[in-house]
Design an enzyme around this catalytic site. Structure first.
Site, mmCIF file in Angstrom:
data_model
loop_
_atom_site.group_PDB
_atom_site.id
_atom_site.type_symbol
_atom_site.label_atom_id
_atom_site.label_comp_id
_atom_site.label_asym_id
_atom_site.label_seq_id
_atom_site.Cartn_x
_atom_site.Cartn_y
_atom_site.Cartn_z
ATOM 1 N N ALA A 169 11.514 -13.415 -7.441
ATOM 2 C CA ALA A 169 12.168 -13.770 -8.937
ATOM 3 C C ALA A 169 12.199 -15.002 -8.202
ATOM 4 O O ALA A 169 12.285 -15.729 -7.808
ATOM 5 C CB ALA A 169 13.198 -13.412 -8.774
ATOM 6 N N CYS A 187 22.301 -13.483 -3.212
ATOM 7 C CA CYS A 187 21.762 -13.735 -1.573
ATOM 8 C C CYS A 187 23.159 -13.150 -1.309
ATOM 9 O O CYS A 187 22.553 -12.853 -0.169
ATOM 10 C CB CYS A 187 20.392 -13.972 -1.991
ATOM 11 S SG CYS A 187 19.136 -13.796 -2.653
#
Length: 233
Positions: free
Chosen positions: A175, A191
């Site tokens: 992405a 993340c």
């Protein structure tokens, strides 16, 4: 070995619908591989590359920590966002308008059987694409994805990655923040990494809007070259 990749640009599509479609393509390839081995056939397995943009959504990888989502169900709804726990690697990330999402669904036995190499090549596709805009990017040790200023106090992530692979067939992908609203990243610990910022191509170039079709074209060219593939639509 079939190195032809079928390109499909899905436009703006709901995350769950796209995930289910990925699963269909993934199963098609895996089932054919099982049939080939069971019946001692050598039918070529297909490869796919999906481009898509999703409405605002947060996704959590299978080993991710739910505490990295900083919103309640009510707050998610108020922001017009959805949330899914999914079967890729990695922790939590955001997808939304202005972000180019790529899902390569490949039989790696058509290319090479090395997941580490696959991830590094995905990163290289983005690194080379950004270089065409005069942006120097790279990898951050121990952290999958593409970063600017890695190893400095100004490290910022521009492209997240998370994949699933089984029987050497891949799904999910990358992405790249192009014109994305970065404010949505404030609602997560991206993340699972604290204290590091995110950025976009638009912000780094200091322009009103980046041509997303041009970016996709550059991504495909580098993907084609690095994977030594033919891409057809």
């Amino acid at each position: 070995m079939n190195k032809t990749i079928q390109l499909q640009d899905l436009g703006n599509k709901d995350y769950k619908t796209t995930w289910e479609y990925q699963e269909e393509l993934f199963k098609e390839i895996v089932d054919l591989k099982i049939r080939n081995r069971r019946e001692e056939l050598n039918l070529p397995t297909p490869n796919y590359f999906l481009f898509v943009q999703h409405p605002h959504v947060y996704t959590l990888g299978k080993s991710g920590d739910l505490s990295n989502l900083l919103l309640s169900e009510e707050q998610l709804e108020a922001k017009g966002a959805t949330f899914y726990k999914i079967n890729r690697g990695g922790d939590i990330t955001y997808h939304g308008p202005g972000q180019i999402v790529g899902y390569p669904i490949l039989d790696l036995e058509n290319f090479f059987t090395d997941i580490h190499k696959y991830l590094r090549l995905l990163e290289e596709v983005i690194i080379l694409t950004l270089a065409e805009y005069g942006i120097i990017s790279g990898r951050s040790v121990g952290e999958t994805g593409v970063w600017l200023g890695a190893g400095t106090p100004f490290a910022r992530k521009i492209c997240a990655m998370g994949v699933r692979a089984s029987r050497w067939v891949t799904m999910h992908g990358f992405a790249l923040n192009v014109n994305a609203d970065l404010g949505y990243f404030d609602n997560i610990i991206p993340c699972g990494i604290r204290g590091k910022a995110v950025t976009s191509l638009q912000v780094e170039l200091g322009v009103e809007k980046v041509d997303e079709e041009e970016v996709k074209s550059k991504i495909l060219q580098h993907f084609k070259n690095l994977f030594e593939a033919e891409i057809i639509s």
